[in-house]
Scaffold this motif. Structure first.
Motif, short mmCIF file in Angstrom:
data_model
loop_
_atom_site.label_atom_id
_atom_site.label_comp_id
_atom_site.label_asym_id
_atom_site.label_seq_id
_atom_site.Cartn_x
_atom_site.Cartn_y
_atom_site.Cartn_z
N GLU A 3 -3.68 25.87 31.81
CA GLU A 3 -4.05 26.61 32.18
C GLU A 3 -2.25 27.35 33.23
OE1 GLU A 3 -6.17 26.88 35.12
OE2 GLU A 3 -8.71 25.98 33.87
N HIS A 4 -1.93 26.45 33.60
CA HIS A 4 0.38 26.26 33.76
C HIS A 4 1.23 26.42 33.00
CE1 HIS A 4 -1.91 26.68 37.59
NE2 HIS A 4 -2.99 25.78 37.33
N VAL A 9 4.13 25.57 24.26
CA VAL A 9 3.61 24.33 24.92
C VAL A 9 2.82 23.10 24.49
CG1 VAL A 9 4.24 23.18 27.25
CG2 VAL A 9 5.36 25.18 27.39
N GLN A 10 3.28 22.11 23.75
CA GLN A 10 2.33 21.46 23.57
C GLN A 10 1.85 20.75 24.79
OE1 GLN A 10 2.65 20.19 19.72
NE2 GLN A 10 3.27 21.78 18.72
N ILE A 11 0.46 20.28 25.11
CA ILE A 11 0.08 19.20 25.84
C ILE A 11 0.51 17.74 24.76
CG2 ILE A 11 -1.61 18.53 28.03
CD1 ILE A 11 0.32 20.93 28.51
N ALA A 31 -5.73 18.99 24.88
CA ALA A 31 -3.95 18.77 24.42
C ALA A 31 -4.03 18.94 23.17
CB ALA A 31 -4.12 16.86 24.71
N THR A 32 -2.40 19.07 23.10
CA THR A 32 -2.51 19.59 21.33
C THR A 32 -2.30 18.45 20.26
OG1 THR A 32 -0.36 20.50 21.64
CG2 THR A 32 -2.08 22.06 21.49
N ARG A 33 -1.41 17.50 20.93
CA ARG A 33 -0.64 16.39 20.46
C ARG A 33 -1.43 15.12 21.13
NH1 ARG A 33 5.72 17.23 19.28
NH2 ARG A 33 5.30 14.79 19.29
#
Length: 70
Positions: A3-4, A9-11, A31-33
């Motif tokens: 959310e921030h 930006v990948q998480i 999460a993307t990774r």
């Protein structure tokens, strides 16, 4: 965190991702990774459950250890 963070930006989730359901849970949180030493077992579980490149509806199994410990 998602959310921030900006959309570019990948998480990355790391630590505690040991099963396919763990992976699906952290993905549902944004999460993307994922960094997981159990990736071979996770991929084999996905294949056994019929998850492929084609979008598939799945049901998460219990992931109580993630919800209570991390």
């Amino acid at each position: 965190m998602r959310e921030h963070s900006g959309p570019g930006v990948q998480i990355k989730a790391a630590g505690g991702v040991r099963t396919l359901d763990d992976l699906l849970l952290v993905r549902s949180f944004g999460a993307t990774r994922v960094g997981a030493t159990a990736i071979v077992a996770i991929m084999e579980e996905a294949k056994a459950r019929g998850i492929t490149d084609t979008p598939t509806e799945i049901t998460l199994k219990s992931v109580v250890h993630l919800q209570s410990g991390y």
